[in-house]
Design a protein around this motif. Sequence first.
Motif, short mmCIF file in Angstrom:
data_model
loop_
_atom_site.label_atom_id
_atom_site.label_comp_id
_atom_site.label_asym_id
_atom_site.label_seq_id
_atom_site.Cartn_x
_atom_site.Cartn_y
_atom_site.Cartn_z
N LEU A 142 14.21 70.22 76.81
CA LEU A 142 13.16 69.73 77.70
C LEU A 142 11.87 69.71 76.89
O LEU A 142 11.30 70.76 76.59
CB LEU A 142 13.00 70.60 78.94
CG LEU A 142 12.02 70.05 79.98
CD1 LEU A 142 12.58 68.77 80.62
CD2 LEU A 142 11.74 71.10 81.07
N THR A 167 20.57 67.15 91.78
CA THR A 167 19.34 67.93 91.78
C THR A 167 19.52 69.28 92.45
O THR A 167 18.54 70.03 92.59
CB THR A 167 18.21 67.14 92.48
OG1 THR A 167 18.62 66.89 93.84
CG2 THR A 167 17.94 65.82 91.78
N LYS A 208 6.82 63.52 85.69
CA LYS A 208 7.15 62.19 85.17
C LYS A 208 6.08 61.72 84.19
O LYS A 208 4.88 61.84 84.46
CB LYS A 208 7.28 61.19 86.32
CG LYS A 208 8.57 61.32 87.10
CD LYS A 208 8.64 60.29 88.22
CE LYS A 208 9.92 60.44 89.02
NZ LYS A 208 9.97 59.48 90.16
N THR A 262 10.36 65.17 78.95
CA THR A 262 11.52 64.38 78.59
C THR A 262 12.72 65.29 78.40
O THR A 262 12.67 66.24 77.61
CB THR A 262 11.28 63.59 77.28
OG1 THR A 262 10.13 62.75 77.44
CG2 THR A 262 12.49 62.72 76.96
N ILE A 263 13.78 64.98 79.11
CA ILE A 263 15.02 65.75 78.99
C ILE A 263 15.97 65.01 78.06
O ILE A 263 16.00 63.78 78.02
CB ILE A 263 15.67 65.99 80.37
CG1 ILE A 263 16.78 67.02 80.29
CG2 ILE A 263 16.16 64.68 80.99
CD1 ILE A 263 17.30 67.47 81.66
N THR A 270 18.92 60.03 83.89
CA THR A 270 17.98 61.14 84.00
C THR A 270 17.18 61.02 85.29
O THR A 270 17.01 59.93 85.83
CB THR A 270 17.00 61.19 82.82
OG1 THR A 270 16.27 59.96 82.78
CG2 THR A 270 17.73 61.38 81.49
N LEU A 271 16.72 62.15 85.77
CA LEU A 271 15.83 62.21 86.92
C LEU A 271 14.74 63.25 86.62
O LEU A 271 15.00 64.23 85.93
CB LEU A 271 16.57 62.61 88.19
CG LEU A 271 17.51 61.59 88.85
CD1 LEU A 271 18.24 62.24 90.02
CD2 LEU A 271 16.74 60.36 89.31
N TYR A 272 13.57 63.01 87.20
CA TYR A 272 12.46 63.96 87.05
C TYR A 272 11.77 64.14 88.39
O TYR A 272 11.67 63.20 89.19
CB TYR A 272 11.42 63.43 86.05
CG TYR A 272 11.94 63.22 84.65
CD1 TYR A 272 12.49 62.00 84.27
CD2 TYR A 272 11.90 64.25 83.72
CE1 TYR A 272 12.98 61.81 82.98
CE2 TYR A 272 12.38 64.06 82.43
CZ TYR A 272 12.92 62.84 82.08
OH TYR A 272 13.40 62.67 80.80
N THR A 273 11.27 65.34 88.62
CA THR A 273 10.41 65.51 89.77
C THR A 273 9.10 64.78 89.50
O THR A 273 8.69 64.61 88.33
CB THR A 273 10.17 67.01 90.04
OG1 THR A 273 9.57 67.18 91.31
CG2 THR A 273 9.29 67.64 88.98
N SER A 328 14.16 68.56 86.27
CA SER A 328 14.76 67.39 85.63
C SER A 328 16.25 67.59 85.48
O SER A 328 16.74 68.73 85.46
CB SER A 328 14.12 67.15 84.26
OG SER A 328 14.65 65.98 83.65
#
Length: 123
Positions: free
Chosen positions: A80, A107, A64, A68-69, A57-60, A48
Amino acid sequence: VQLQASGGGLVQAGGSLRLSCVVSELTFSRCALGWFRQAPGKEREFVSVIGRSTGSTLYTDSVKGRFTISRDNAMKTAYLQMNSLKPEDTAVYYCSAKPVILSHVPTSGYHYWGQGTLVTVSS
């Protein structure tokens, strides 16, 4: 520059952990903050990232809806929150930082890394 990660531990499947990463000697507010993990026998992978703006924000895909970051610029800390943990989440988790412009959420290509904190999820 130092990144100090903490919060790992042993938890049962379905449980939760909150990782923290305190950053020192860096212009924290100008950095994107990332979390990566490395499972035994596997390569380190992106988990993340949160940009300079808390809305970026981005998540793998595999985390998902469960992770939560977040960040606290005043405390120079990234978090995290990991819920509904699965055995496949078992890994050493690393925090990272990278100076970025605007709302970029990288990333890869991180310059600064913490020492890692071990998360073990039992089935």
